[in-house]
Design a protein around this motif. Sequence first.
Motif, PDB file in Angstrom:
ATOM      1  N   ASN A   1     -46.355  19.035  33.045  1.00 33.72           N
ATOM      2  CA  ASN A   1     -45.479  18.595  31.962  1.00 33.72           C
ATOM      3  C   ASN A   1     -44.044  19.014  32.285  1.00 33.72           C
ATOM      4  O   ASN A   1     -43.663  20.180  32.094  1.00 33.72           O
ATOM      5  CB  ASN A   1     -45.920  19.202  30.633  1.00 33.72           C
ATOM      6  N   ILE A   2     -43.260  18.084  32.807  1.00 32.46           N
ATOM      7  CA  ILE A   2     -41.834  18.308  33.072  1.00 32.46           C
ATOM      8  C   ILE A   2     -41.052  17.077  32.614  1.00 32.46           C
ATOM      9  O   ILE A   2     -41.645  16.047  32.286  1.00 32.46           O
ATOM     10  CB  ILE A   2     -41.555  18.567  34.566  1.00 32.46           C
TER      11      ILE A   2
ATOM     12  N   VAL B   1     -48.976  23.682  33.930  1.00 32.97           N
ATOM     13  CA  VAL B   1     -49.787  23.034  34.964  1.00 32.97           C
ATOM     14  C   VAL B   1     -51.252  23.091  34.529  1.00 32.97           C
ATOM     15  O   VAL B   1     -51.766  24.161  34.194  1.00 32.97           O
ATOM     16  CB  VAL B   1     -49.605  23.737  36.332  1.00 32.97           C
ATOM     17  N   TYR B   2     -51.906  21.944  34.572  1.00 33.07           N
ATOM     18  CA  TYR B   2     -53.280  21.808  34.061  1.00 33.07           C
ATOM     19  C   TYR B   2     -54.159  21.261  35.175  1.00 33.07           C
ATOM     20  O   TYR B   2     -53.966  20.137  35.642  1.00 33.07           O
ATOM     21  CB  TYR B   2     -53.254  20.867  32.861  1.00 33.07           C
ATOM     22  N   PHE B   3     -55.121  22.086  35.633  1.00 30.67           N
ATOM     23  CA  PHE B   3     -56.016  21.707  36.727  1.00 30.67           C
ATOM     24  C   PHE B   3     -57.354  21.219  36.163  1.00 30.67           C
ATOM     25  O   PHE B   3     -57.950  21.895  35.312  1.00 30.67           O
ATOM     26  CB  PHE B   3     -56.287  22.901  37.645  1.00 30.67           C
ATOM     27  N   VAL B   4     -57.827  20.090  36.651  1.00 34.76           N
ATOM     28  CA  VAL B   4     -59.095  19.513  36.207  1.00 34.76           C
ATOM     29  C   VAL B   4     -60.049  19.450  37.395  1.00 34.76           C
ATOM     30  O   VAL B   4     -59.740  18.832  38.424  1.00 34.76           O
ATOM     31  CB  VAL B   4     -58.896  18.107  35.618  1.00 34.76           C
TER      32      VAL B   4
ATOM     33  N   GLY C   1     -46.578   9.488  33.693  1.00 29.28           N
ATOM     34  CA  GLY C   1     -47.514   8.818  34.582  1.00 29.28           C
ATOM     35  C   GLY C   1     -47.140   8.815  36.049  1.00 29.28           C
ATOM     36  O   GLY C   1     -47.908   8.299  36.872  1.00 29.28           O
ATOM     37  N   LEU C   2     -45.961   9.361  36.427  1.00 23.39           N
ATOM     38  CA  LEU C   2     -45.645   9.488  37.843  1.00 23.39           C
ATOM     39  C   LEU C   2     -46.796  10.228  38.523  1.00 23.39           C
ATOM     40  O   LEU C   2     -47.214  11.298  38.070  1.00 23.39           O
ATOM     41  CB  LEU C   2     -44.344  10.287  38.020  1.00 23.39           C
TER      42      LEU C   2
ATOM     43  N   MET D   1     -51.855  14.437  41.515  1.00 19.33           N
ATOM     44  CA  MET D   1     -51.018  15.303  40.682  1.00 19.33           C
ATOM     45  C   MET D   1     -50.058  14.397  39.924  1.00 19.33           C
ATOM     46  O   MET D   1     -49.324  13.608  40.533  1.00 19.33           O
ATOM     47  CB  MET D   1     -50.251  16.324  41.534  1.00 19.33           C
ATOM     48  N   SER D   2     -50.063  14.495  38.593  1.00 19.71           N
ATOM     49  CA  SER D   2     -49.319  13.558  37.763  1.00 19.71           C
ATOM     50  C   SER D   2     -48.427  14.275  36.763  1.00 19.71           C
ATOM     51  O   SER D   2     -48.687  15.416  36.374  1.00 19.71           O
ATOM     52  CB  SER D   2     -50.285  12.654  36.986  1.00 19.71           C
ATOM     53  N   ARG D   3     -47.382  13.576  36.356  1.00 21.40           N
ATOM     54  CA  ARG D   3     -46.495  14.058  35.305  1.00 21.40           C
ATOM     55  C   ARG D   3     -47.018  13.513  33.970  1.00 21.40           C
ATOM     56  O   ARG D   3     -46.976  12.310  33.717  1.00 21.40           O
ATOM     57  CB  ARG D   3     -45.062  13.581  35.561  1.00 21.40           C
ATOM     58  N   HIS D   4     -47.523  14.411  33.134  1.00 22.49           N
ATOM     59  CA  HIS D   4     -48.137  13.998  31.878  1.00 22.49           C
ATOM     60  C   HIS D   4     -47.782  14.959  30.757  1.00 22.49           C
ATOM     61  O   HIS D   4     -47.759  16.180  30.952  1.00 22.49           O
ATOM     62  CB  HIS D   4     -49.668  13.962  31.996  1.00 22.49           C
ATOM     63  N   GLU D   5     -47.546  14.411  29.588  1.00 21.29           N
ATOM     64  CA  GLU D   5     -47.371  15.221  28.391  1.00 21.29           C
ATOM     65  C   GLU D   5     -48.722  15.619  27.815  1.00 21.29           C
ATOM     66  O   GLU D   5     -48.878  16.714  27.253  1.00 21.29           O
ATOM     67  CB  GLU D   5     -46.567  14.445  27.352  1.00 21.29           C
ATOM     68  N   ARG D   6     -49.701  14.735  27.977  1.00 21.86           N
ATOM     69  CA  ARG D   6     -51.059  14.987  27.514  1.00 21.86           C
ATOM     70  C   ARG D   6     -52.044  14.507  28.570  1.00 21.86           C
ATOM     71  O   ARG D   6     -51.767  13.566  29.313  1.00 21.86           O
ATOM     72  CB  ARG D   6     -51.354  14.253  26.203  1.00 21.86           C
TER      73      ARG D   6
END
Length: 455
Positions: free
Chosen positions: A227-228, A344-347, A319-320, A330-335
């Motif tokens: 989230n940036i 940073v959120y790792f799945v 969505g980048l 690795m994506s730019r996401h708010e959610r």
Amino acid sequence: MMRVYAQASLRATVTSRTSIGGVVVSRNSYSRRQFMRSAAAAVAAPLVIPATSLGRGWRVAPSERITLGMIGVGNMGSGHLETLLGHPEVQIVAVCDVDAEKRRAAVERTESHYAAEKVSGTFRGCDGYNEFEKLLARTDLDAVLIAVPDHWHAIISIAAARAGKDIYCEKPLALTVREARAMVDAVRRHARVFQTGSQQRSSPEFRRACEYVRSGRIGRLQSIHVNIGPPSRDKYFEKQPVREGLDWDRWLGPAPWAEYNAERCSGDYSGGWRRVRDYSGGMTTDWGAHHFDIGQWALGMDESGPVEITPPPKRDDWGLTFRYAGGVTMSRHERYEDHPVSGVYFVGTDGRIEVNRGHLKTWPDEIIAEPLGAKEVHLFVSPGHHQNWFDCIRSRRRPICDVEVGCRTITACHLGNIACWTERVIRWDPEKERIVGDESAARWLDRPRRGPWRI
């Protein structure tokens, strides 16, 4: 002051050449203290050194301190200044800023701090400069800390390497991909110690998150969500009278000529130069140099990068996406799904980890309940970002966020911006460091510079 040539009367001139990470560097093998002990033994007399000669209590002896010059003492630089004034291993002897008021304030703050440590209550020994070249020409400087707008990072860092100074440079490393690689080349050529200011690598919560991911605690890593904010853009500013005491031509430096406006050169995160394409990559590079950097670290990509970058469906939208050779994205996401991303959120296939400053959480909770085993991944434990740099200046080892690390992270960030600006999918060869099959997009890998500035 640490340098052998400046301490010729106090230090032996014996040197050794040591290979560190493939780079041969010279180091002094006989310290001042060893020399003094030997001299004392030779005359069979006790050596008595006043406490004031060795520093007051917690302070390192003056001759053993790292002498430091500060280039840029604005909002980030002034923060570094306050921190380093209290560091026992460092002596700040020079500051540089194109704003005369900031420069004067930094000199006064430095001298007042050191004066308070002296019995006399007075101190004069910090010089102020408008031109960084004059600061770098000093032979009594061991290192420099660079905290200037992004468009100056490469030129000043390369000049510092050529001048034989070790370097701490604020993130993001450079304004372009080619500048970043030129910085690596200069640092290696001149055998300098370079710390990139992506200090989250020195924070335990980020290190632990990357250790768990790399140890397989969440199973096979599938995706990373960060989230940036968005990229920089061209922006128009009304002309204003140049503020008194500001060297506006020097502030612009290699950037295209533009009329002065207070917001154009403001360090305010809600606007200012960080949002303007001539000076910065926006939040993609500013915060990407923190959070995308942690994604790169977790992926073990400190010497590589993504192979494909896809822009968001709409300008400056979420969505980048970066895709790596192993298939991880690795994506730019708010959610992500129903989860608001913090940091940073790792799945993974068996769990999830979220990390931000002062925050580390896992799903399920048991992932971090069990300490890492001996055969799991253990990353370097940094004593702190500044301290790690100082330790490496003395050991000549590479610090935790070496210039190559900064180069690879900022390359990924810039490729994200190029995808957004061109609104095209970018295919990248991380080994040859080139955009594949798109000459037009490849022009963004570097920028023209206003004379006389070159890298």
